[in-house]
Design a protein around this motif. Structure first.
Motif, short mmCIF file in Angstrom:
data_model
loop_
_atom_site.label_atom_id
_atom_site.label_comp_id
_atom_site.label_asym_id
_atom_site.label_seq_id
_atom_site.Cartn_x
_atom_site.Cartn_y
_atom_site.Cartn_z
N SER A 24 -2.65 4.24 -2.35
CA SER A 24 -1.87 4.46 -1.31
C SER A 24 -2.43 5.60 -0.43
O SER A 24 -2.20 5.41 0.93
N VAL A 25 -3.23 6.52 -0.71
CA VAL A 25 -4.07 7.50 0.17
C VAL A 25 -4.97 6.89 0.95
O VAL A 25 -4.97 7.13 2.29
N LEU A 26 -5.60 5.92 0.59
CA LEU A 26 -6.64 4.91 1.41
C LEU A 26 -5.69 4.26 2.41
O LEU A 26 -6.29 4.24 3.60
N TYR A 27 -4.88 3.65 1.99
CA TYR A 27 -4.01 2.82 3.25
C TYR A 27 -3.43 3.88 4.31
O TYR A 27 -3.44 3.56 5.40
N THR A 28 -3.09 4.97 3.71
CA THR A 28 -2.60 6.09 4.56
C THR A 28 -3.69 6.61 5.47
O THR A 28 -3.46 6.23 6.87
N ALA A 29 -4.79 7.01 5.02
CA ALA A 29 -5.83 7.32 5.73
C ALA A 29 -6.40 6.29 6.71
O ALA A 29 -6.79 6.40 8.23
N GLY A 30 -6.62 5.15 6.21
CA GLY A 30 -7.02 3.79 7.12
C GLY A 30 -6.21 3.70 8.09
O GLY A 30 -6.44 3.35 9.41
N SER A 31 -4.91 3.55 7.82
CA SER A 31 -3.59 2.91 9.00
C SER A 31 -3.58 4.22 10.04
O SER A 31 -3.44 3.82 11.16
N ILE A 32 -3.82 5.56 9.65
CA ILE A 32 -3.75 6.70 10.76
C ILE A 32 -4.88 6.46 11.52
O ILE A 32 -4.91 6.63 12.70
N LEU A 33 -6.11 6.30 11.13
CA LEU A 33 -7.08 6.20 11.84
C LEU A 33 -7.09 4.95 12.86
O LEU A 33 -7.32 5.34 14.27
N PHE A 34 -6.97 3.88 12.34
CA PHE A 34 -6.64 2.78 13.38
C PHE A 34 -5.40 3.01 14.38
O PHE A 34 -5.64 2.69 15.24
N GLY A 35 -4.61 3.71 13.71
CA GLY A 35 -3.29 3.68 14.32
C GLY A 35 -3.20 4.73 15.72
O GLY A 35 -3.15 4.61 16.59
N VAL A 36 -4.42 5.96 15.43
CA VAL A 36 -4.40 6.64 16.53
C VAL A 36 -5.25 5.93 17.72
O VAL A 36 -5.07 6.28 18.90
N VAL A 157 3.13 12.01 7.73
CA VAL A 157 3.74 12.27 6.34
C VAL A 157 4.65 11.04 6.15
O VAL A 157 4.71 10.44 5.04
N ILE A 158 5.44 10.35 7.03
CA ILE A 158 6.31 9.32 7.07
C ILE A 158 5.45 7.93 6.75
O ILE A 158 5.85 7.31 5.96
N GLN A 159 4.06 7.98 7.27
CA GLN A 159 3.24 6.75 7.02
C GLN A 159 2.92 6.76 5.82
O GLN A 159 2.86 5.29 4.99
N PHE A 160 2.77 7.83 4.75
CA PHE A 160 2.29 7.82 3.44
C PHE A 160 3.39 7.13 2.62
O PHE A 160 3.11 6.45 1.96
N LYS A 161 4.68 7.62 3.08
CA LYS A 161 5.74 7.02 2.48
C LYS A 161 6.00 5.65 2.60
O LYS A 161 6.32 4.74 1.90
N ASN A 162 5.57 5.03 3.79
CA ASN A 162 5.57 3.92 4.20
C ASN A 162 4.71 2.75 3.41
O ASN A 162 4.97 1.62 3.23
N THR A 163 3.74 3.66 2.83
CA THR A 163 2.70 2.75 2.17
C THR A 163 3.20 2.05 0.96
O THR A 163 2.80 1.15 0.51
N SER A 164 4.42 2.70 0.46
CA SER A 164 5.18 2.17 -0.68
C SER A 164 5.71 0.74 -0.50
O SER A 164 5.80 0.04 -1.58
N LEU A 165 5.82 0.24 0.78
CA LEU A 165 6.35 -1.00 1.04
C LEU A 165 5.32 -2.29 0.94
O LEU A 165 5.57 -3.17 0.61
N VAL A 166 3.98 -1.83 0.75
CA VAL A 166 2.79 -2.78 0.66
C VAL A 166 2.80 -3.59 -0.53
O VAL A 166 2.38 -4.47 -0.87
N SER A 167 3.71 -2.94 -1.43
CA SER A 167 3.77 -3.30 -2.88
C SER A 167 4.63 -4.82 -2.86
O SER A 167 4.31 -5.67 -3.65
N VAL A 168 5.28 -5.02 -1.89
CA VAL A 168 6.01 -6.24 -1.69
C VAL A 168 5.12 -7.67 -1.41
O VAL A 168 5.62 -8.70 -1.62
N ILE A 169 3.68 -7.33 -1.00
CA ILE A 169 2.98 -8.19 -0.77
C ILE A 169 1.71 -8.17 -1.84
O ILE A 169 0.75 -8.53 -1.57
N SER A 170 2.19 -7.59 -2.73
CA SER A 170 1.22 -7.10 -4.09
C SER A 170 -0.24 -6.66 -3.90
O SER A 170 -1.00 -6.85 -4.63
N VAL A 171 -0.07 -5.67 -3.08
CA VAL A 171 -1.10 -4.75 -2.81
C VAL A 171 -0.92 -3.47 -4.07
O VAL A 171 0.19 -2.99 -4.07
#
Length: 221
Positions: A24-36, A157-171
Motif C-alpha cells: 500500500s505504501v509503495l502504491y501510494t508513493a509511486g502514484s504520488i510521484l507520477f501524479g505530481v 493522505v486521501i491517496q493512501f486510503k484510496n489504495t485500499s480499492l486496488v484489492s478489487v483487481i487482486s492487487v
C-alpha cells in the motif's frame, strides 16, 4: 450473544498484514510521484493559453474527478484491454489508474495556487525585464507552493486510503491481505480491525505533521 475477541489468530498472519501495508505504501508513493508529474503537465496545459491544450487538460480532469476511483480501476483492468486488443497486468492497471486519478486533483491544486497570486506581480516582473519563466520560477512559484502545500498533503493522505480499492483487481495490498486472513481464520472483526489500526498508525502521524505545517504557513503569512 457476547462476542469473544481473539487477535491471536490474526497475529499468526502478521507477515501478510505487514507485506500488504508495504505494498500500500509503495502504491501510494509511486502514484504520488507520477501524479505530481501528470499534475504539473496538466496544470501547464491549462495555463498555456492555447485553447486546444486547455480543453484537453480540462476534459481529462473532469473525467477523472467526476467518476469514482473504483469504476476507473475496473474500467482500466477489464475494459481498456478490450479496446487495445491485449491484456494489462493488474499491478500496472492499479498504478496507472491511481496516478491518473490523483494527477487530476494535483493539477487543480497547482493551478489554483498559481492563479491565486496577484497578477500585478507578473506585470511587475515583466516591467523589470523578467521572462515569463523567470517570473514564474523566482516570484510566483515560491509563493504559490506555500498555498498549495496544505491541499497537496491532504490529497496525498486521501491517496493512501484510496489504495485500499486496488484489492478489487487482486492487487495484494493491505485490504486484500486482510481479506485473505479473514478467509483463513473466519475472524472478520479481528482481521479488519487490524487493517484499520494499521491505516491509523500510518496516517495519524502524517495528519498531525500536516496540521503543524499548515499552522506554521499561516503564521509565516
Amino acid at each position: 450473544m457476547t462476542y469473544t475477541w481473539d487477535f491471536h489468530s490474526a497475529w499468526q498472519y502478521r507477515d501478510l498484514f505487514l507485506w500488504g501495508l508495504w505494498i500500500s505504501v509503495l502504491y501510494t508513493a509511486g502514484s504520488i510521484l507520477f501524479g505530481v508529474l501528470i499534475g504539473f503537465l496538466t496544470c501547464a496545459m491549462r495555463l498555456s493559453g492555447w485553447k486546444v491544450l486547455d480543453l484537453t487538460a480540462r476534459t481529462y480532469q473532469e473525467i477523472f474527478r467526476c467518476t469514482p476511483l473504483l469504476v476507473q480501476l475496473l474500467w482500466f483492468y477489464y475494459a481498456f484491454p478490450l479496446l487495445v486488443g491485449g491484456t494489462i497486468d493488474n499491478r500496472v492497471a492499479a498504478m496507472l489508474t491511481l496516478s491518473l486519478y490523483v494527477g487530476a486533483f494535483y493539477a487543480e491544486i497547482f493551478r489554483g495556487g498559481i492563479v491565486s497570486i496577484d497578477r500585478g506581480q507578473r506585470e511587475a516582473a515583466a516591467a523589470i525585464g523578467m521572462s515569463p519563466w523567470q517570473s514564474m520560477q523566482r516570484i510566483i512559484l515560491p509563493q504559490a507552493l506555500k498555498r498549495m502545500l496544505p491541499s497537496f498533503i491532504n490529497q496525498s493522505v486521501i491517496q493512501f486510503k484510496n489504495t485500499s480499492l486496488v484489492s478489487v483487481i487482486s492487487v495484494a495490498d493491505l485490504a486484500y491481505m486482510a481479506a485473505v486472513v479473514n478467509g483463513q481464520t473466519y475472524r472478520p472483526l479481528e482481521s479488519y480491525t487490524v487493517m484499520a489500526v494499521l491505516y491509523i498508525a500510518v496516517l495519524l502521524p502524517v495528519t498531525q505533521i500536516a496540521d503543524r505545517v499548515e499552522k506554521r504557513l499561516r503564521v509565516s503569512d
